[in-house]
Scaffold this active site. Structure first.
Site, PDB file in Angstrom:
ATOM      1  N   ALA A 140      34.637 -39.479 -27.015  1.00 17.92           N
ATOM      2  CA  ALA A 140      33.546 -40.031 -26.221  1.00 17.92           C
ATOM      3  C   ALA A 140      32.845 -38.874 -25.520  1.00 17.92           C
ATOM      4  O   ALA A 140      33.424 -37.798 -25.328  1.00 17.92           O
ATOM      5  CB  ALA A 140      34.104 -41.029 -25.204  1.00 17.92           C
ATOM      6  N   GLY A 199      38.160 -40.584 -28.588  1.00 14.93           N
ATOM      7  CA  GLY A 199      37.458 -41.712 -29.191  1.00 14.93           C
ATOM      8  C   GLY A 199      37.166 -41.497 -30.670  1.00 14.93           C
ATOM      9  O   GLY A 199      37.027 -42.462 -31.423  1.00 14.93           O
ATOM     10  N   GLU A 217      40.229 -42.617 -32.315  1.00 14.89           N
ATOM     11  CA  GLU A 217      40.286 -44.082 -32.170  1.00 14.89           C
ATOM     12  C   GLU A 217      39.293 -44.765 -33.110  1.00 14.89           C
ATOM     13  O   GLU A 217      39.609 -45.804 -33.704  1.00 14.89           O
ATOM     14  CB  GLU A 217      40.004 -44.459 -30.707  1.00 14.89           C
ATOM     15  CG  GLU A 217      41.120 -43.985 -29.789  1.00 14.89           C
ATOM     16  CD  GLU A 217      40.783 -44.157 -28.316  1.00 14.89           C
ATOM     17  OE1 GLU A 217      39.739 -43.615 -27.878  1.00 14.89           O
ATOM     18  OE2 GLU A 217      41.538 -44.830 -27.610  1.00 14.89           O
ATOM     19  N   GLU A 228      42.956 -37.067 -24.135  1.00 17.21           N
ATOM     20  CA  GLU A 228      42.428 -37.597 -22.870  1.00 17.21           C
ATOM     21  C   GLU A 228      43.271 -37.205 -21.668  1.00 17.21           C
ATOM     22  O   GLU A 228      42.755 -37.056 -20.561  1.00 17.21           O
ATOM     23  CB  GLU A 228      42.322 -39.131 -22.941  1.00 17.21           C
ATOM     24  CG  GLU A 228      41.240 -39.656 -23.869  1.00 17.21           C
ATOM     25  CD  GLU A 228      41.698 -39.876 -25.307  1.00 17.21           C
ATOM     26  OE1 GLU A 228      42.744 -39.322 -25.694  1.00 17.21           O
ATOM     27  OE2 GLU A 228      41.005 -40.599 -26.031  1.00 17.21           O
TER      28      GLU A 228
HETATM   29  C1  HXC Z   1      30.657 -33.994 -25.047  1.00 17.49           C
HETATM   30  C2  HXC Z   1      31.369 -32.287 -26.411  1.00 17.49           C
HETATM   31  C3  HXC Z   1      32.573 -32.978 -26.682  1.00 17.49           C
HETATM   32  C4  HXC Z   1      32.748 -34.252 -26.067  1.00 17.49           C
HETATM   33  C5  HXC Z   1      32.611 -31.110 -27.748  1.00 17.49           C
HETATM   34  N1  HXC Z   1      31.443 -31.130 -27.085  1.00 17.49           N
HETATM   35  N2  HXC Z   1      33.322 -32.212 -27.510  1.00 17.49           N
HETATM   36  N3  HXC Z   1      30.427 -32.799 -25.602  1.00 17.49           N
HETATM   37  N4  HXC Z   1      31.768 -34.720 -25.267  1.00 17.49           N
HETATM   38  N5  HXC Z   1      33.839 -35.006 -26.291  1.00 17.49           N
HETATM   39  C6  HXC Z   1      30.394 -30.112 -27.085  1.00 17.49           C
HETATM   40  C7  HXC Z   1      30.772 -28.901 -26.257  1.00 17.49           C
HETATM   41  O1  HXC Z   1      30.535 -29.128 -24.891  1.00 17.49           O
HETATM   42  C8  HXC Z   1      29.876 -27.853 -26.842  1.00 17.49           C
HETATM   43  O2  HXC Z   1      28.579 -28.003 -26.321  1.00 17.49           O
HETATM   44  C9  HXC Z   1      29.825 -28.226 -28.321  1.00 17.49           C
HETATM   45  O3  HXC Z   1      30.213 -29.608 -28.403  1.00 17.49           O
HETATM   46  C10 HXC Z   1      30.794 -27.427 -29.159  1.00 17.49           C
HETATM   47  O4  HXC Z   1      32.077 -27.496 -28.589  1.00 17.49           O
HETATM   48  P1  HXC Z   1      32.956 -26.203 -28.234  1.00 17.49           P
HETATM   49  O5  HXC Z   1      33.946 -26.621 -27.216  1.00 17.49           O
HETATM   50  O6  HXC Z   1      32.088 -25.046 -27.887  1.00 17.49           O
HETATM   51  O7  HXC Z   1      33.652 -25.918 -29.627  1.00 17.49           O
HETATM   52  P2  HXC Z   1      35.115 -25.361 -29.929  1.00 17.49           P
HETATM   53  O8  HXC Z   1      35.429 -24.185 -29.023  1.00 17.49           O
HETATM   54  O9  HXC Z   1      35.193 -25.163 -31.388  1.00 17.49           O
HETATM   55  O10 HXC Z   1      36.122 -26.532 -29.501  1.00 17.49           O
HETATM   56  C11 HXC Z   1      36.078 -27.734 -30.184  1.00 17.49           C
HETATM   57  C12 HXC Z   1      36.924 -28.789 -29.417  1.00 17.49           C
HETATM   58  C13 HXC Z   1      36.434 -28.878 -27.952  1.00 17.49           C
HETATM   59  C14 HXC Z   1      38.394 -28.425 -29.470  1.00 17.49           C
HETATM   60  C15 HXC Z   1      36.731 -30.132 -30.162  1.00 17.49           C
HETATM   61  O11 HXC Z   1      35.022 -29.043 -27.946  1.00 17.49           O
HETATM   62  C16 HXC Z   1      37.035 -29.995 -27.169  1.00 17.49           C
HETATM   63  O12 HXC Z   1      38.191 -29.921 -26.732  1.00 17.49           O
HETATM   64  N6  HXC Z   1      36.264 -31.070 -26.969  1.00 17.49           N
HETATM   65  C17 HXC Z   1      36.670 -32.192 -26.155  1.00 17.49           C
HETATM   66  C18 HXC Z   1      37.659 -33.055 -26.899  1.00 17.49           C
HETATM   67  C19 HXC Z   1      38.142 -34.218 -26.032  1.00 17.49           C
HETATM   68  O13 HXC Z   1      38.671 -34.009 -24.941  1.00 17.49           O
HETATM   69  N7  HXC Z   1      37.915 -35.420 -26.500  1.00 17.49           N
HETATM   70  C20 HXC Z   1      38.297 -36.629 -25.773  1.00 17.49           C
HETATM   71  C21 HXC Z   1      37.150 -37.099 -24.916  1.00 17.49           C
HETATM   72  S1  HXC Z   1      37.593 -38.483 -23.926  1.00 17.49           S
HETATM   73  P3  HXC Z   1      27.735 -26.732 -25.806  1.00 17.49           P
HETATM   74  O14 HXC Z   1      26.473 -27.363 -25.270  1.00 17.49           O
HETATM   75  O15 HXC Z   1      28.573 -26.054 -24.783  1.00 17.49           O
HETATM   76  O16 HXC Z   1      27.526 -25.916 -27.047  1.00 17.49           O
HETATM   77  C22 HXC Z   1      37.539 -39.780 -24.980  1.00 17.49           C
HETATM   78  C23 HXC Z   1      37.868 -41.114 -24.377  1.00 17.49           C
HETATM   79  C24 HXC Z   1      37.683 -42.190 -25.385  1.00 17.49           C
HETATM   80  O17 HXC Z   1      37.238 -39.645 -26.105  1.00 17.49           O
HETATM   81  C25 HXC Z   1      37.408 -43.472 -24.718  1.00 17.49           C
HETATM   82  C26 HXC Z   1      36.894 -44.474 -25.717  1.00 17.49           C
HETATM   83  C27 HXC Z   1      35.881 -45.399 -25.189  1.00 17.49           C
END
Ligand code: HXC
Length: 259
Positions: free
Chosen positions: A66, A110, A113, A133
């Site tokens: 998400a 997400g 999921e 998360e």
């Molecule tokens: C918003 C995101 C994002 C996310 C990545 N980006 N994941 N933006 N929401 N979930 C963006 C980054 O900010 C970045 O933007 C660009 O995508 C590239 O990501 P990087 O981090 O620079 O790439 P990398 O170093 O290769 O790392 C990849 C990654 C990391 C490991 C996937 O991005 C990461 O850990 N992302 C978050 C994953 C996460 O926590 N997901 C769960 C979210 S909570 P910029 O502008 O800086 O280039 C969730 C709840 C679900 O999903 C609920 C359901 C309703």
């Protein structure tokens, strides 16, 4: 209908393909994208010519979860009352025709999921699954704590939900999260092959099979077996059953008319 966060196309007039398309955010799932995904899948589901759907992303990311930026400032009231984060996620569950997730790269939070909401997952060998998360001070919110243990068992589900570690494609296949793993450049062919095969079967039997397998997760064994038996019996009322069995007996290819 035109979309800004997804691309939509059909293959051979019978498979609907949705490609998540927010590359700069690794396909982070914001409300606009989820609204579009729900609308596209519902439209394919309602289209008699479509027999199966595929949801996919890019080589680097199926979806990295998400949209954290969008959620970061939400209060409890925003999240609960507005239902902003989970709005439209349940639509995917209501689609009655099969949906295959073709997953390459990150399928996190997400994103994982969403893949698990699909009927089965075909993964590229670079796929990475995770429920990170916990690192953000929250927990999965679109079924991760429920579907992951059903797919991989308690030990791995707890490990992933509590440590936030990622599972690679090989581990995901061993654990039963994905049905097939292929090299990335073969992934769409593999998913399309499966989807085209499904689309040529009786749509009614395909929908019944999906409904019945899903019932296994909602009921005890006796009730589930009875549910399956009732659907099995009902399929003898279809022309497709006559066609399928007649084709076998006469050693020819079945030509299902989906009725
Ligand atoms: C918003 C995101 C994002 C996310 C990545 N980006 N994941 N933006 N929401 N979930 C963006 C980054 O900010 C970045 O933007 C660009 O995508 C590239 O990501 P990087 O981090 O620079 O790439 P990398 O170093 O290769 O790392 C990849 C990654 C990391 C490991 C996937 O991005 C990461 O850990 N992302 C978050 C994953 C996460 O926590 N997901 C769960 C979210 S909570 P910029 O502008 O800086 O280039 C969730 C709840 C679900 O999903 C609920 C359901 C309703």
């Amino acid at each position: 209908m035109s979309y800004e966060n997804i691309e939509v196309r059909t293959e051979a007039g019978k498979v609907g393909i949705v490609t998540l398309n927010r590359p700069k955010a690794l396909n982070a799932l914001n409300n606009a994208l989820m609204d579009e995904l729900g609308a596209a899948l519902k439209a394919f589901d309602a289209d008699d010519s479509i027999g199966c759907m595929i949801v996919t992303g890019s080589e680097r990311a199926f979806a990295a979860g998400a949209d954290i930026g969008a959620m970061a400032k939400y209060s409890f009231v925003d999240a609960y009352k507005g239902d902003y984060i989970t709005r439209n996620w349940e639509i995917i569950r209501s689609v009655r025709k099969p949906v295959i997730a073709a997953v390459s790269g990150f399928a996190l939070g997400g994103g994982c999921e969403l893949a698990m909401m699909c009927d089965f997952i075909i993964a590229a060998d670079n796929a990475k699954f995770g429920q990170p998360e916990i690192k953000l001070g929250v927990i999965p919110g679109a079924g991760g704590t429920q579907r992951l243990p059903r797919a991989v068992g308690k030990a791995k589900a707890m490990d992933m939900a509590l440590t936030g570690r990622m599972m690679d494609a090989a581990e995901a296949e061993r654990a039963g999260l994905v049905s097939r793993v292929v090299p990335f450049d073969k992934m769409m062919d593999e998913a399309l092959g499966a989807a085209l095969q499904i689309a040529d079967f009786s749509q009614i039997a395909v929908m019944a099979a999906k409904e019945s397998v899903n019932r296994a997760f909602e009921s005890g064994l006796s009730d589930g077996v009875m549910f399956e038996r009732r659907l099995f019996h009902a399929l003898f009322a279809t022309a497709d059953q006559k066609e399928g069995m007649d084709a076998f007996v006469n050693k020819r290819k079945a030509d299902f008319k989906h009725q």
